[in-house]
Design a protein around this motif. Structure first.
Motif, PDB file in Angstrom:
ATOM      1  N   LEU A  23       9.831   8.111  12.689  1.00  0.00           N
ATOM      2  CA  LEU A  23       9.155   6.949  12.110  1.00  0.00           C
ATOM      3  C   LEU A  23      10.059   6.174  11.161  1.00  0.00           C
ATOM      4  CD1 LEU A  23       5.528   8.239  11.380  1.00  0.00           C
ATOM      5  CD2 LEU A  23       6.398   6.966  13.351  1.00  0.00           C
ATOM      6  N   ARG A  24      11.131   6.775  10.674  1.00  0.00           N
ATOM      7  CA  ARG A  24      12.085   6.113   9.792  1.00  0.00           C
ATOM      8  C   ARG A  24      11.420   5.599   8.525  1.00  0.00           C
ATOM      9  NH1 ARG A  24      15.102   8.424   9.987  1.00  0.00           N
ATOM     10  NH2 ARG A  24      16.831   7.097   9.331  1.00  0.00           N
ATOM     11  N   ILE A  25      11.087   6.510   7.625  1.00  0.00           N
ATOM     12  CA  ILE A  25      10.471   6.162   6.348  1.00  0.00           C
ATOM     13  C   ILE A  25      11.294   6.785   5.226  1.00  0.00           C
ATOM     14  CG2 ILE A  25       8.284   5.952   5.108  1.00  0.00           C
ATOM     15  CD1 ILE A  25       6.938   7.311   7.538  1.00  0.00           C
ATOM     16  N   ARG A  48       0.840  -1.210   0.000  1.00  0.00           N
ATOM     17  CA  ARG A  48       0.000   0.000   0.000  1.00  0.00           C
ATOM     18  C   ARG A  48       0.872   1.256   0.000  1.00  0.00           C
ATOM     19  NH1 ARG A  48      -3.054  -3.026   3.926  1.00  0.00           N
ATOM     20  NH2 ARG A  48      -5.049  -3.747   3.074  1.00  0.00           N
ATOM     21  N   LEU A  49       1.877   1.268   0.845  1.00  0.00           N
ATOM     22  CA  LEU A  49       2.759   2.431   0.904  1.00  0.00           C
ATOM     23  C   LEU A  49       3.540   2.577  -0.399  1.00  0.00           C
ATOM     24  CD1 LEU A  49       3.943   4.780   2.462  1.00  0.00           C
ATOM     25  CD2 LEU A  49       5.566   3.203   3.539  1.00  0.00           C
ATOM     26  N   ARG A  50       3.945   1.476  -0.974  1.00  0.00           N
ATOM     27  CA  ARG A  50       4.663   1.515  -2.250  1.00  0.00           C
ATOM     28  C   ARG A  50       3.789   2.155  -3.335  1.00  0.00           C
ATOM     29  NH1 ARG A  50       6.696  -3.680  -5.883  1.00  0.00           N
ATOM     30  NH2 ARG A  50       8.615  -2.729  -6.694  1.00  0.00           N
ATOM     31  N   GLY A 107       1.800   2.409  10.799  1.00  0.00           N
ATOM     32  CA  GLY A 107       1.842   3.821  11.170  1.00  0.00           C
ATOM     33  C   GLY A 107       2.562   4.664  10.144  1.00  0.00           C
ATOM     34  N   CYS A 108       3.558   4.080   9.485  1.00  0.00           N
ATOM     35  CA  CYS A 108       4.264   4.795   8.423  1.00  0.00           C
ATOM     36  C   CYS A 108       3.331   5.079   7.256  1.00  0.00           C
ATOM     37  CB  CYS A 108       5.464   3.974   7.949  1.00  0.00           C
ATOM     38  SG  CYS A 108       6.747   3.736   9.208  1.00  0.00           S
ATOM     39  N   THR A 109       2.530   4.085   6.906  1.00  0.00           N
ATOM     40  CA  THR A 109       1.616   4.255   5.772  1.00  0.00           C
ATOM     41  C   THR A 109       0.587   5.342   6.059  1.00  0.00           C
ATOM     42  OG1 THR A 109       1.893   1.927   5.184  1.00  0.00           O
ATOM     43  CG2 THR A 109      -0.025   3.074   4.266  1.00  0.00           C
TER      44      THR A 109
END
Length: 332
Positions: free
Chosen positions: A222-224, A61-63, A249-251
């Protein structure tokens, strides 16, 4: 130990685990001086309510979200724990111990550490007297190197090489040399001075562009980070994606940030204005700074090391061995 005693023993850890979101003295790590946007904080509060659940096996999803925002396909994207995590993955997947990596000097202190961890031989190319990269010397050094790292804007000087010069550098290096273009601070660069990354990676399949949500987006904790590259290189990085390795949480934080882009642009404009104000005040005091396009200013070495000047100020700044200093833009 009783439950009450256990709770009491945990109290100091709870009190010290979280740094203050606003700290006017924290000027060494190029963090955003402001806490996350209200919409992002709200999204993260909602996420905490489902923190008992695992994230996606792979962060598809984040990708997809990042790809749509960047104007590329999902096959052009890999994700990681900040740009640093992806830089390390690039070296581990694309180079073998003993091969050479070309770095400018000084550069982001992570790169010499990553090179050492990967067993690579570092070839340092000094900056010029104005804090700019010596692209001609870097291209020459890359003739027998496996990786070349180029930060734009450069860290620690904040200087910006022209789009044409960067593209010429990439064209000049061997096609099998990986060019790692670090754009950690690209959001602070004027739009007309940014590289057309989709076009760049389509033209040069040996280029990997790194970006992060740690700086302009204010999500360092958050390290994204993400990488943009041609499908073959991006696919190699994606194949090393750690299962369950990116928090949900990143997404939600990235999605909320993208939805609040107008507010984000206001914050970026504020930081850029503060950077220009700081440079103006320093120049008025007779202090030279490089032409920074990031969220920090760089003061080259003078007769007296800057660390001595800042030693008793209470400010936490980033000092360099030659006496130079980098100062993150904070708030007045």
């Amino acid at each position: 130990m009783t439950s009450a005693a256990q709770a009491d023993s945990a109290t100091p850890y709870l009190a010290n685990a979280l740094p203050p979101a606003v700290d006017p003295y924290a000027l060494s790590l190029n963090e955003n001086p402001l806490p996350p946007l209200p919409a992002v904080r709200a999204a993260l509060v909602d996420f905490i309510g489902a923190a008992n659940r695992y994230p996606e096996f792979l962060p598809t999803r984040l990708r997809r979200l990042v790809a749509e925002h960047a104007g590329v396909t999902e096959e052009n994207i890999a994700l990681g724990p900040g740009a640093s995590g992806l830089a390390m993955r690039v070296l581990q997947t694309s180079a073998t111990p003993g091969e050479r990596i070309v770095l400018s000097k000084p550069t982001f202190e992570g790169y010499p550490a990553f090179a050492q961890m990967a067993g690579l031989t570092v070839v340092d190319v000094p900056l010029d007297s104005y804090g700019h990269l010596d692209l001609t010397a870097m291209a020459r050094a890359a003739r027998d190197a496996r990786v070349l790292v180029l930060c734009r804007p450069h860290n620690p000087t904040g200087t910006l090489e022209t789009v044409a010069d960067v593209e010429q550098l990439v064209a000049d290096v061997p096609a099998d040399t990986i060019v790692l273009l670090d754009e950690a601070y690209i959001e602070f660069v004027a739009p007309h001075q940014r590289i057309d990354v989709p076009r760049l990676i389509a033209r040069f399949p040996n280029v990997i562009v790194l970006r992060t949500f740690s700086k302009a987006y204010g999500l360092a904790g958050l390290r994204i980070g993400y990488a943009l590259a041609a499908p073959e290189l991006a696919g190699l990085l994606w194949s090393m994606q750690l299962p369950f390795g990116i928090s949900a949480g990143c997404t939600v934080a990235v999605a909320a940030s993208y939805q609040a882009e107008a507010q984000l642009e206001q914050r970026i404009a504020h930081i850029v204005a503060e950077r220009n104000y700081l440079r103006t005040r320093l120049r008025a005091s007779g202090v030279y700074t490089t032409d920074s396009h990031a969220n920090f200013v760089y003061l080259p070495a003078t007769g007296r090391p800057w660390r001595e000047i800042f030693a008793h100020s209470g400010l936490r700044v980033r000092n360099y061995p030659d006496g130079a200093v980098r100062i993150t833009v904070g708030s007045r």
